[in-house]
Design a protein around this motif. Structure first.
Motif, PDB file in Angstrom:
ATOM      1  N   ALA A  82      10.059   2.507 -21.798  1.00 42.84           N
ATOM      2  CA  ALA A  82       9.681   1.328 -22.586  1.00 42.84           C
ATOM      3  C   ALA A  82      10.627   1.142 -23.768  1.00 42.84           C
ATOM      4  O   ALA A  82      11.063   0.022 -24.071  1.00 42.84           O
ATOM      5  CB  ALA A  82       8.243   1.462 -23.068  1.00 42.84           C
ATOM      6  N   ARG A  83      10.973   2.239 -24.458  1.00 39.86           N
ATOM      7  CA  ARG A  83      11.905   2.160 -25.597  1.00 39.86           C
ATOM      8  C   ARG A  83      13.279   1.676 -25.133  1.00 39.86           C
ATOM      9  O   ARG A  83      13.919   0.856 -25.791  1.00 39.86           O
ATOM     10  CB  ARG A  83      12.028   3.522 -26.282  1.00 39.86           C
ATOM     11  N   TYR A  84      13.707   2.185 -24.006  1.00 37.50           N
ATOM     12  CA  TYR A  84      15.024   1.800 -23.471  1.00 37.50           C
ATOM     13  C   TYR A  84      15.063   0.306 -23.161  1.00 37.50           C
ATOM     14  O   TYR A  84      16.007  -0.395 -23.541  1.00 37.50           O
ATOM     15  CB  TYR A  84      15.317   2.616 -22.212  1.00 37.50           C
ATOM     16  N   LEU A  85      14.034  -0.204 -22.477  1.00 39.12           N
ATOM     17  CA  LEU A  85      14.020  -1.621 -22.116  1.00 39.12           C
ATOM     18  C   LEU A  85      13.943  -2.510 -23.351  1.00 39.12           C
ATOM     19  O   LEU A  85      14.562  -3.577 -23.394  1.00 39.12           O
ATOM     20  CB  LEU A  85      12.847  -1.912 -21.171  1.00 39.12           C
ATOM     21  N   THR A  86      13.201  -2.062 -24.360  1.00 42.91           N
ATOM     22  CA  THR A  86      13.113  -2.826 -25.608  1.00 42.91           C
ATOM     23  C   THR A  86      14.480  -2.917 -26.274  1.00 42.91           C
ATOM     24  O   THR A  86      14.888  -3.969 -26.770  1.00 42.91           O
ATOM     25  CB  THR A  86      12.104  -2.166 -26.564  1.00 42.91           C
TER      26      THR A  86
ATOM     27  N   VAL B  67       0.843  -1.203   0.000  1.00 38.81           N
ATOM     28  CA  VAL B  67       0.000   0.000   0.000  1.00 38.81           C
ATOM     29  C   VAL B  67       0.877   1.251   0.000  1.00 38.81           C
ATOM     30  O   VAL B  67       0.553   2.239  -0.676  1.00 38.81           O
ATOM     31  CB  VAL B  67      -0.958  -0.008   1.207  1.00 38.81           C
ATOM     32  N   SER B  68       1.986   1.239   0.731  1.00 39.15           N
ATOM     33  CA  SER B  68       2.897   2.394   0.717  1.00 39.15           C
ATOM     34  C   SER B  68       3.381   2.668  -0.701  1.00 39.15           C
ATOM     35  O   SER B  68       3.405   3.825  -1.159  1.00 39.15           O
ATOM     36  CB  SER B  68       4.103   2.126   1.632  1.00 39.15           C
ATOM     37  N   HIS B  69       3.752   1.607  -1.409  1.00 44.31           N
ATOM     38  CA  HIS B  69       4.199   1.754  -2.800  1.00 44.31           C
ATOM     39  C   HIS B  69       3.058   2.246  -3.679  1.00 44.31           C
ATOM     40  O   HIS B  69       3.239   3.123  -4.530  1.00 44.31           O
ATOM     41  CB  HIS B  69       4.726   0.413  -3.304  1.00 44.31           C
ATOM     42  N   GLU B  70       1.882   1.692  -3.451  1.00 46.03           N
ATOM     43  CA  GLU B  70       0.695   2.067  -4.227  1.00 46.03           C
ATOM     44  C   GLU B  70       0.388   3.553  -4.058  1.00 46.03           C
ATOM     45  O   GLU B  70       0.094   4.264  -5.022  1.00 46.03           O
ATOM     46  CB  GLU B  70      -0.477   1.213  -3.734  1.00 46.03           C
ATOM     47  N   LEU B  71       0.438   4.030  -2.810  1.00 44.83           N
ATOM     48  CA  LEU B  71       0.140   5.434  -2.527  1.00 44.83           C
ATOM     49  C   LEU B  71       1.201   6.354  -3.128  1.00 44.83           C
ATOM     50  O   LEU B  71       0.889   7.429  -3.642  1.00 44.83           O
ATOM     51  CB  LEU B  71       0.042   5.653  -1.018  1.00 44.83           C
ATOM     52  N   THR B  72       2.454   5.915  -3.083  1.00 46.85           N
ATOM     53  CA  THR B  72       3.534   6.719  -3.655  1.00 46.85           C
ATOM     54  C   THR B  72       3.370   6.843  -5.160  1.00 46.85           C
ATOM     55  O   THR B  72       3.518   7.926  -5.736  1.00 46.85           O
ATOM     56  CB  THR B  72       4.902   6.099  -3.321  1.00 46.85           C
ATOM     57  N   ARG B  73       3.051   5.728  -5.813  1.00 48.20           N
ATOM     58  CA  ARG B  73       2.857   5.755  -7.271  1.00 48.20           C
ATOM     59  C   ARG B  73       1.683   6.654  -7.658  1.00 48.20           C
ATOM     60  O   ARG B  73       1.718   7.334  -8.683  1.00 48.20           O
ATOM     61  CB  ARG B  73       2.626   4.339  -7.795  1.00 48.20           C
ATOM     62  N   ALA B  74       0.656   6.660  -6.814  1.00 48.74           N
ATOM     63  CA  ALA B  74      -0.519   7.469  -7.123  1.00 48.74           C
ATOM     64  C   ALA B  74      -0.206   8.960  -7.073  1.00 48.74           C
ATOM     65  O   ALA B  74      -0.827   9.757  -7.783  1.00 48.74           O
ATOM     66  CB  ALA B  74      -1.647   7.149  -6.151  1.00 48.74           C
ATOM     67  N   THR B  75       0.753   9.347  -6.249  1.00 51.68           N
ATOM     68  CA  THR B  75       1.077  10.767  -6.100  1.00 51.68           C
ATOM     69  C   THR B  75       2.266  11.199  -6.956  1.00 51.68           C
ATOM     70  O   THR B  75       2.522  12.389  -7.103  1.00 51.68           O
ATOM     71  CB  THR B  75       1.373  11.103  -4.626  1.00 51.68           C
ATOM     72  N   THR B  76       3.005  10.239  -7.494  1.00 52.67           N
ATOM     73  CA  THR B  76       4.185  10.576  -8.308  1.00 52.67           C
ATOM     74  C   THR B  76       4.129   9.811  -9.631  1.00 52.67           C
ATOM     75  O   THR B  76       5.110   9.199 -10.046  1.00 52.67           O
ATOM     76  CB  THR B  76       5.493  10.250  -7.566  1.00 52.67           C
ATOM     77  N   ALA B  77       2.991   9.823 -10.271  1.00 56.82           N
ATOM     78  CA  ALA B  77       2.817   9.078 -11.524  1.00 56.82           C
ATOM     79  C   ALA B  77       3.762   9.620 -12.599  1.00 56.82           C
ATOM     80  O   ALA B  77       3.981  10.827 -12.714  1.00 56.82           O
ATOM     81  CB  ALA B  77       1.364   9.189 -11.993  1.00 56.82           C
ATOM     82  N   LYS B  78       4.314   8.698 -13.368  1.00 53.60           N
ATOM     83  CA  LYS B  78       5.203   9.102 -14.455  1.00 53.60           C
ATOM     84  C   LYS B  78       4.404   9.779 -15.558  1.00 53.60           C
ATOM     85  O   LYS B  78       3.261   9.423 -15.820  1.00 53.60           O
ATOM     86  CB  LYS B  78       5.909   7.878 -15.042  1.00 53.60           C
ATOM     87  N   SER B  79       5.035  10.719 -16.225  1.00 53.71           N
ATOM     88  CA  SER B  79       4.402  11.342 -17.384  1.00 53.71           C
ATOM     89  C   SER B  79       4.380  10.335 -18.524  1.00 53.71           C
ATOM     90  O   SER B  79       5.220   9.426 -18.577  1.00 53.71           O
ATOM     91  CB  SER B  79       5.182  12.587 -17.803  1.00 53.71           C
ATOM     92  N   PRO B  80       3.441  10.460 -19.453  1.00 55.55           N
ATOM     93  CA  PRO B  80       3.412   9.546 -20.608  1.00 55.55           C
ATOM     94  C   PRO B  80       4.733   9.526 -21.367  1.00 55.55           C
ATOM     95  O   PRO B  80       5.168   8.469 -21.842  1.00 55.55           O
ATOM     96  CB  PRO B  80       2.273  10.100 -21.465  1.00 55.55           C
ATOM     97  N   ASP B  81       5.385  10.675 -21.480  1.00 62.81           N
ATOM     98  CA  ASP B  81       6.661  10.744 -22.196  1.00 62.81           C
ATOM     99  C   ASP B  81       7.736   9.942 -21.479  1.00 62.81           C
ATOM    100  O   ASP B  81       8.526   9.224 -22.101  1.00 62.81           O
ATOM    101  CB  ASP B  81       7.108  12.193 -22.348  1.00 62.81           C
TER     102      ASP B  81
END
Length: 228
Positions: A181-185, A161-175
């Motif tokens: 995703a391009r880097y990992l590919t 839940v701590s991780h979930e709450l952090t992600r909800a407040t610091t969501a990555k931009s689409p860019d």
């Protein structure tokens, strides 16, 4: 504060004029403040202002913030169900315990952090513990092992839940997400990371918070070894 003194001493008025508030009111005000502004906002001065009391008068109900947080944790634990019938399938019942814990922590986002430093021994927390231990009865585990399983489960839920709450407040931009995703590919195609390439090629799974939590929980509970 001595847990016996805290939990087994009635919240009765002191001699003299009856106070205009109670331990229950103090705790409720602190929870309301933490829900709105976070645990750091909970100070004796702020809580006193919430209940309309002088700061010094609060110390007869909670001698310090640590004790106040203990009271807060137990108060919100009172929202957890403890009377529902168990199915008899301990994995199903244990997963239900975890889902109830997650829902509680999402309603009170300060709770995971509080649980990392406060081991609640209040009546509501103990009632829920009793419910969870009953869910584990069919496993045949001894008492110590059941307590370890409950601790493992609670730690997992709080961390997730701590991780979930952090992600909800610091969501990555689409860019930023697209760039990652391009880097990992690119990395996966370099021939040096075959396991990563296979992992990225696997079919995707639902990424909603509920679905992700359920998958992780299934892996944890289904993999528990209950052998003596």
């Amino acid at each position: 504060m001595d847990p016996q003194q805290l939990w087994l001493t009635p919240d009765r008025p002191r001699r003299g004029r009856r106070p205009a508030f109670s331990r229950e009111a103090v705790t409720a005000a602190a929870v309301e403040l933490a829900d709105a502004e976070g645990l750091d906002a909970v100070t004796m001065r702020r809580v006193a202002a919430q209940v309309g009391a002088g700061v010094m008068s609060l110390y007869s109900y909670a001698p310090d913030k640590e004790t106040l947080v203990d009271l807060m944790v137990d108060r919100v634990n009172g929202e957890l169900p403890v009377t529902g019938a168990l199915s008899g399938d301990w994995r199903t019942d244990l997963k239900a315990v975890a889902h109830h814990q997650r829902a509680l922590m999402l309603r009170h986002p300060w709770l995971p952090a509080a649980l990392s430093t406060h081991r609640s021994l209040g009546p509501h927390a103990l009632a829920f513990l009793e419910h969870a231990l009953a869910a584990l009865r069919p496993t045949g585990l001894d008492g110590a092992a059941k307590l370890e399983v409950f601790s493992l489960l609670t730690g997992f839920v709080a961390s997730h839940v701590s991780h979930e709450l952090t992600r909800a407040t610091t969501a990555k931009s689409p860019d930023r997400a697209a760039a990652e995703a391009r880097y990992l590919t690119t990395v996966a195609a370099d021939g040096h990371h075959p396991e990563l390439a296979r992992a990225l090629a696997a079919p995707g799974r639902p990424l909603t918070p509920e679905a992700t939590f359920t998958r992780f929980l299934d892996r944890l509970v289904d993999g528990l070894d209950t052998a003596p």
